[in-house]
Design a protein around this motif. Structure first.
Motif, PDB file in Angstrom:
ATOM      1  N   ASN A 184       0.772  -1.191  -0.062  1.00 37.70           N
ATOM      2  CA  ASN A 184      -0.132  -0.132   0.018  1.00 37.70           C
ATOM      3  C   ASN A 184       0.881   1.348  -0.080  1.00 37.70           C
ATOM      4  OD1 ASN A 184      -3.151  -0.016   0.604  1.00 37.70           O
ATOM      5  ND2 ASN A 184      -2.556  -1.883   1.332  1.00 37.70           N
ATOM      6  N   LEU A 185       1.922   1.202   0.705  1.00 34.70           N
ATOM      7  CA  LEU A 185       2.875   2.307   0.908  1.00 34.70           C
ATOM      8  C   LEU A 185       3.693   2.489  -0.299  1.00 34.70           C
ATOM      9  CD1 LEU A 185       2.037   2.284   3.880  1.00 34.70           C
ATOM     10  CD2 LEU A 185       4.333   2.926   4.402  1.00 34.70           C
ATOM     11  N   ALA A 197       8.944   3.270   2.729  1.00 34.23           N
ATOM     12  CA  ALA A 197       7.940   2.802   3.354  1.00 34.23           C
ATOM     13  C   ALA A 197       8.283   2.268   4.655  1.00 34.23           C
ATOM     14  CB  ALA A 197       7.266   1.720   2.485  1.00 34.23           C
ATOM     15  N   ARG A 224       1.273   6.179   4.230  1.00 32.01           N
ATOM     16  CA  ARG A 224       1.162   6.093   2.844  1.00 32.01           C
ATOM     17  C   ARG A 224       1.117   7.465   2.438  1.00 32.01           C
ATOM     18  NH1 ARG A 224      -4.128   3.527  -0.284  1.00 32.01           N
ATOM     19  NH2 ARG A 224      -5.085   5.348   1.122  1.00 32.01           N
TER      20      ARG A 224
END
Ligand SMILES: Nc1ncnc2c1ncn2[C@@H]1O[C@H](COP(=O)(O)OP(=O)(O)OP(=O)(O)O)[C@@H](O)[C@H]1O
Ligand SMILES: [Mg+2]
Length: 285
Positions: free
Chosen positions: A140-141, A160, A192
């Motif tokens: 996601n990051l 991240a 994020r």
């Protein structure tokens, strides 16, 4: 009410994060800049006579708001008063119909290049986290840095992990969002947004979907960001946060900014009867 314990850790974290900013700044082809210490004019956001309608419904009425670089603003007001719409207009998740919105020197128009330029400067955190459920926390990051900024995978992973460390959940990197608590998911959402090295962060009720015991862990991360000079607009009814962190509190009602004042003044000597009524209700709980 709020613990500012994160602030103590902040100076070392801040120093460590210079490496992160440097990498991101290099990826953007610009010199390194700390939060709030950007080049250019003094204003991060300028809204001049902004109006917006949803069909016949006049949702934002003659909004005039200047936000200085590094300023922390809390926006509060009754449900339906236009708070989310106002901050969503700042990164063009909603389009305004009249007036001017200038973000970091870029005027928001239908020009997609300007919209892209603004979105790359503005991070947003929503009430409902909006993480991709099928991707790990780490993925996601990495997604936006890799695909939008073209940061190589290894570097995106390193960034991240730096940011997960900063929001104090590096051990959650390989889990999926559904395996995390709400507070942890919201900290992932903040990390994020930070991975894109934004100049401005918009928060829309980031703690209102959380159980009470998780609110503090998210607010502590936000306090740390504020202490590092990030320009922040935060829609929240966490009045302890507003008192402790904000430079200005803005009260909206029925699409208008009714009152804007430093927290010391806002909470002790509100001018408008509508503000007084709102505060009486919210502080009673
Ligand atoms: N996409 C939309 N289409 C039509 N009306 C909308 C839309 N989004 C919001 N509205 C209406 O605009 C008004 C302002 O909504 P907004 O979400 O900005 O309020 P808010 O102050 O954030 O409220 P809350 O505190 O409940 O989140 C509300 O009356 C809402 O019903
Ligand atoms: Mg809202």
């Amino acid at each position: 009410m709020l613990c500012r314990g994160g602030v103590i850790a902040c100076s070392t974290r801040s120093r460590r994060n210079k490496g992160v900013h440097q990498s991101m700044a290099q990826a953007r082809g610009s010199p390194m800049s700390e939060f709030g210490a950007q080049s250019g004019g003094a204003r991060a956001i300028e809204m001049v006579d902004v109006n917006k309608w949803f069909g016949e419904f006049h949702v934002l009425k003659d909004i005039n708001l200047n936000v200085a670089r590094g300023e922390r603003i809390v926006i509060c007001g009754p449900s339906g008063s236009g708070k989310s719409t106002l901050i969503r207009c700042i990164n063009r998740l909603e389009a305004h119909q009249s007036g001017r919105i200038v973000v970091d020197g870029h005027e928001l128009t239908d020009d997609l290049r300007q919209i892209d330029a603004i979105r790359s400067e503005v991070g947003m955190v929503f009430q409902s986290f909006n993480l991709f459920p099928h991707l790990s926390v780490l993925d996601n990051l990495c997604l936006a840095p890799q695909w939008v900024r073209k940061v190589p995978r290894a570097e995106a992973k390193r960034l991240a992990m730096e940011y997960l460390d900063r929001v104090r959940i590096p051990e959650q990197a390989d889990k999926f969002p559904g395996q995390l608590s709400g507070g942890q998911q919201q900290r992932v959402a903040i990390a994020r947004a930070l991975c894109m090295n934004p100049k401005i962060m918009l928060f829309d009720e980031p703690t209102s979907a959380l159980d009470p015991e998780m609110v503090k862990e998210v607010l502590d991360v936000m306090i740390e960001l504020a202490d590092q000079g990030m320009t922040m607009l935060c829609v929240t009814h966490e009045m302890g946060f507003a008192k402790a962190v904000s430079d200005r509190v803005i009260f909206m009602d029925e699409g208008e900014i009714i009152e804007a004042a430093a927290p010391s003044e806002f909470f002790t000597a509100p001018r408008s009867p509508r503000t007084k009524e709102f505060l009486a209700q919210i502080l009673a709980h």
